[in-house]
Design a protein around this motif. Sequence first.
Motif, mmCIF file in Angstrom:
data_model
loop_
_atom_site.group_PDB
_atom_site.id
_atom_site.type_symbol
_atom_site.label_atom_id
_atom_site.label_comp_id
_atom_site.label_asym_id
_atom_site.label_seq_id
_atom_site.Cartn_x
_atom_site.Cartn_y
_atom_site.Cartn_z
ATOM 1 N N GLY A 105 -8.853 -0.533 -11.990
ATOM 2 C CA GLY A 105 -8.683 -1.926 -11.582
ATOM 3 C C GLY A 105 -8.429 -2.052 -10.098
ATOM 4 O O GLY A 105 -7.837 -3.040 -9.645
ATOM 5 N N THR A 106 -8.876 -1.060 -9.327
ATOM 6 C CA THR A 106 -8.623 -1.049 -7.878
ATOM 7 C C THR A 106 -9.193 -2.290 -7.197
ATOM 8 O O THR A 106 -8.494 -2.971 -6.432
ATOM 9 N N ASN A 107 -10.464 -2.593 -7.462
ATOM 10 C CA ASN A 107 -11.086 -3.745 -6.812
ATOM 11 C C ASN A 107 -10.406 -5.048 -7.217
ATOM 12 O O ASN A 107 -10.240 -5.959 -6.400
ATOM 13 N N GLN A 108 -10.023 -5.133 -8.474
ATOM 14 C CA GLN A 108 -9.326 -6.327 -8.944
ATOM 15 C C GLN A 108 -7.994 -6.492 -8.211
ATOM 16 O O GLN A 108 -7.651 -7.589 -7.759
ATOM 17 N N TYR A 109 -7.260 -5.385 -8.071
ATOM 18 C CA TYR A 109 -5.967 -5.444 -7.393
ATOM 19 C C TYR A 109 -6.132 -5.897 -5.935
ATOM 20 O O TYR A 109 -5.421 -6.792 -5.455
ATOM 21 N N TYR A 110 -7.080 -5.277 -5.218
ATOM 22 C CA TYR A 110 -7.235 -5.604 -3.805
ATOM 23 C C TYR A 110 -7.788 -7.005 -3.592
ATOM 24 O O TYR A 110 -7.474 -7.664 -2.594
ATOM 25 N N SER A 117 -3.712 -7.837 -14.790
ATOM 26 C CA SER A 117 -3.873 -7.931 -16.241
ATOM 27 C C SER A 117 -5.300 -7.523 -16.585
ATOM 28 O O SER A 117 -6.258 -8.073 -16.029
ATOM 29 N N VAL A 118 -5.443 -6.555 -17.506
ATOM 30 C CA VAL A 118 -6.767 -6.015 -17.842
ATOM 31 C C VAL A 118 -6.900 -5.870 -19.352
ATOM 32 O O VAL A 118 -5.949 -5.495 -20.034
ATOM 33 N N ASP A 119 -8.080 -6.174 -19.857
ATOM 34 C CA ASP A 119 -8.393 -5.943 -21.264
ATOM 35 C C ASP A 119 -9.696 -5.151 -21.316
ATOM 36 O O ASP A 119 -10.583 -5.341 -20.469
ATOM 37 N N ALA A 120 -9.804 -4.253 -22.308
ATOM 38 C CA ALA A 120 -10.976 -3.378 -22.404
ATOM 39 C C ALA A 120 -11.628 -3.525 -23.766
ATOM 40 O O ALA A 120 -10.945 -3.574 -24.786
ATOM 41 N N ASP A 143 1.169 4.845 -16.125
ATOM 42 C CA ASP A 143 1.004 5.688 -14.938
ATOM 43 C C ASP A 143 0.056 5.060 -13.926
ATOM 44 O O ASP A 143 0.009 5.480 -12.770
ATOM 45 N N ASN A 144 -0.724 4.073 -14.369
ATOM 46 C CA ASN A 144 -1.591 3.340 -13.452
ATOM 47 C C ASN A 144 -0.750 2.276 -12.762
ATOM 48 O O ASN A 144 -0.433 1.237 -13.350
ATOM 49 N N VAL A 145 -0.386 2.513 -11.519
ATOM 50 C CA VAL A 145 0.542 1.638 -10.815
ATOM 51 C C VAL A 145 -0.010 0.227 -10.643
ATOM 52 O O VAL A 145 0.743 -0.740 -10.541
ATOM 53 N N TYR A 146 -1.347 0.076 -10.657
ATOM 54 C CA TYR A 146 -1.924 -1.261 -10.522
ATOM 55 C C TYR A 146 -1.574 -2.168 -11.700
ATOM 56 O O TYR A 146 -1.589 -3.395 -11.581
ATOM 57 N N MET A 147 -1.284 -1.547 -12.871
ATOM 58 C CA MET A 147 -1.009 -2.333 -14.065
ATOM 59 C C MET A 147 0.251 -3.179 -13.915
ATOM 60 O O MET A 147 0.483 -4.101 -14.701
ATOM 61 N N GLN A 182 0.815 -1.212 0.000
ATOM 62 C CA GLN A 182 0.000 0.000 0.000
ATOM 63 C C GLN A 182 0.848 1.261 0.000
ATOM 64 O O GLN A 182 0.488 2.267 -0.600
ATOM 65 N N LYS A 183 2.015 1.208 0.628
ATOM 66 C CA LYS A 183 2.881 2.386 0.664
ATOM 67 C C LYS A 183 3.384 2.720 -0.729
ATOM 68 O O LYS A 183 3.432 3.885 -1.134
ATOM 69 N N GLU A 184 3.747 1.673 -1.498
ATOM 70 C CA GLU A 184 4.207 1.895 -2.875
ATOM 71 C C GLU A 184 3.113 2.531 -3.709
ATOM 72 O O GLU A 184 3.352 3.452 -4.489
ATOM 73 N N ILE A 185 1.898 2.043 -3.539
ATOM 74 C CA ILE A 185 0.777 2.602 -4.306
ATOM 75 C C ILE A 185 0.550 4.050 -3.925
ATOM 76 O O ILE A 185 0.382 4.924 -4.773
ATOM 77 N N HIS A 186 0.564 4.313 -2.645
ATOM 78 C CA HIS A 186 0.307 5.677 -2.170
ATOM 79 C C HIS A 186 1.356 6.653 -2.687
ATOM 80 O O HIS A 186 1.060 7.787 -3.044
#
Length: 745
Positions: A570-575, A604-607, A596-600, A5-9
């Motif tokens: 993808g916040t919910n997916q990450y958590y 893995s996400v497809d749109a 820039d989206n650190v969760y990436m 969480q610290k890295e994300i913040h």
Amino acid sequence: MGLNQKEIHMEQKSKYEIEIENFRKIFDDKKNMCIAIYGIGRRTATLLPGITDYNITGLLDRDKNNVGKELCDIKVIPIDNIEEKADLIIINSDPSNYEIIFKRISGKVTIPVYYADGRLACLSDKDKSYEQNEYWKSSYEELKDKIDQADIVSFDIFDTLIMRKIFSPEDVFRLLGEKVKAELKSDCNIAGIRAQVAAKCGPFATINEIYEKIKKQIDLTDKNISDIMQLEIKTDMDLCIARKDIAELYEYCIESGKEVYLISDMYYTLEDIKNLLKKCGLSIIDDGHIWISCEKKKDKISGSMWKKYMDMTGKARGHLHIGDNKISDIENAAKYGVNSYYVMSGKDMLMNSSLSELASYVNTVSDSICLGIVIAKLFNSPFALCSTNGKVSFDDSEIYGYCVYGPLLEKFLIWLYYNSRKDGIDKLLFFARDGYFLEKDYKIVSELLDDGYKQDWCYLPISRRLIYMASMENEEDFKTVVEFPYVGTFADYMKSRFEIAVTDATAQYNDRHINAVGDSHNILKWIQPYKEKIMQEAKEERENYIKYLEIDGDMQKDLTYGTVDLGYYGTNQYYLQRLTNIKTKGYCFYACLSKDNVYMKDISVDACFQYGIDYTAEKSLAKKKNMHIETFITAPHGMIKYIDNHGSRICESDGKSQKYFHIKEKVNCGVVNFIRDYINIYKGVLAVNSEEYIKLMHDRKESLEDNLFYNMLNGMCNISKDILKGFYFDNDFVGGKEIMLEICE
């Protein structure tokens, strides 16, 4: 390795921070001017703490009852005489509402109005020339009156009495070509060959004669040729439906004892036409009154059919012909003394309506089917637009769902079906609340497309509040939960965020109006008396949720999982991954795929509705109308706060979205009917060409489905208030405020 969480913040710029940076960059030269901001929703709640050095003189809102209220110590003021208090107005709302809001205030203000993206506000100049079409003066009653005055009534067949559920008749042959390849395993260019042979055969060739000639040109067996011809007839007839108003008048003529003819320039034989009439539920008149050009060796387009018709029926009698072709049915009939009545085909109605722009997005057979079944729904009656002078209007929730949301969800769910199989997904988790209808509709898609692949799915209770609390184990986690946006009193905040009733320990703060984004440093101090209880609550919620995931979610480390959500980071997916230590693949309408989206780094996400290098989905039409999607694909319950120790979902209280949920259910009935109609036409092709279909969807820069959805909600149509009252956006960021969607007209 997962991110802590610290890295994300530290690394991630939240969308709130990005919005603040963009605002400051765009309006840097306006910093010292008196600014009024229109909008008191989440975007403004998270913006104001970051622009305290700007001269914001007041906030504006459409609800007059909010005048006098405050957000971040700035009052909501009336728009009357706004020029005395501000030099300019900035509309800070969801971009899909920019023009709606400007239209609402444009006649009330004289100072400049800007959108939050920096554009000077203006109303788009929509072409309304379609309103002047003389055809809109036509009516069912007028036609019936003319029928009553006639002795002999003749009907054109195709596009008049019967219509096809495809954009253009020529596309029947393109569809045939795809079906021949998919179902008959033949790679011959049947559409091109057939067109060339038909031209050489002349205007009076029957379908049998055309295929006799084809047999001589391509290296196929007699059975192959026969199978292709039968497939063409079946494909075409499966697309055909009666136009109800004209069919009703046709039956009325027969019942009234009038002499009735069917006259058509067509390659189908008499028996083919009789089979078609039967299939469409129409009465079959005697053979002598069905005139087909290929059998009579005469046609309407040259006038030879009309000469023979009048010679046979007699000029002294009162004739009326009803047709859609202005030359062959109207002008040529008149040359031989036949009175006629023009009715528009479905395609011509589209081209002369407020939806005409959609035709430019038809590029593939799939597009033609998609728009064709929308046309068949909207313009089955040739008089459907006469009362609105060509403007498409929705008063029926089911038809609204069929035409507006149906194509969008058809594309997304078929994309999901084939992509998740390609990725080897064992189970799909449809995230609450966006997944409520999606999960139900996916079940129907899976049944219709069933390819034998064993896949499971479920509707998974989740929300930012639920997953943040369940994942909260340290100080950084705690800070993230505290800072998540909320506007309201401190007491309401504590109850909504942590399920804690405040005590006298914080009596001096309990009624204090807070903004969690800007006041987080204070909240972190005030919350200390409750911190131990909060951490205990988080521990219990985590244990209950993990137990739920293991039992009801069937989360096992030896299965591969896909998550289904609207988007974006993808916040919910990450958590969820962090909580279960199980990797998942995300499937969204749109997503932030930027580095820039650190969760990436960890998910893995497809749109689906995101094309090319648009990594932030700024060009995605689905994202531009995301509120219209989100307010539909929601659930009949409030936000899920947590899972209790009995495994039950504990939700926020029901709001207007739930009160009027029956409207959304009718809209989804329309969606399901559209999906069924589309798949029933295209299933054979999809089953064989799924990889090509998915590649085509991925490679395109735009698609018909999202253009149709975007434009229908962006001024092309009128939508009744009875439908719109079922579409509320419940804004948890501002204390549970609910906003009814508006449509740009």
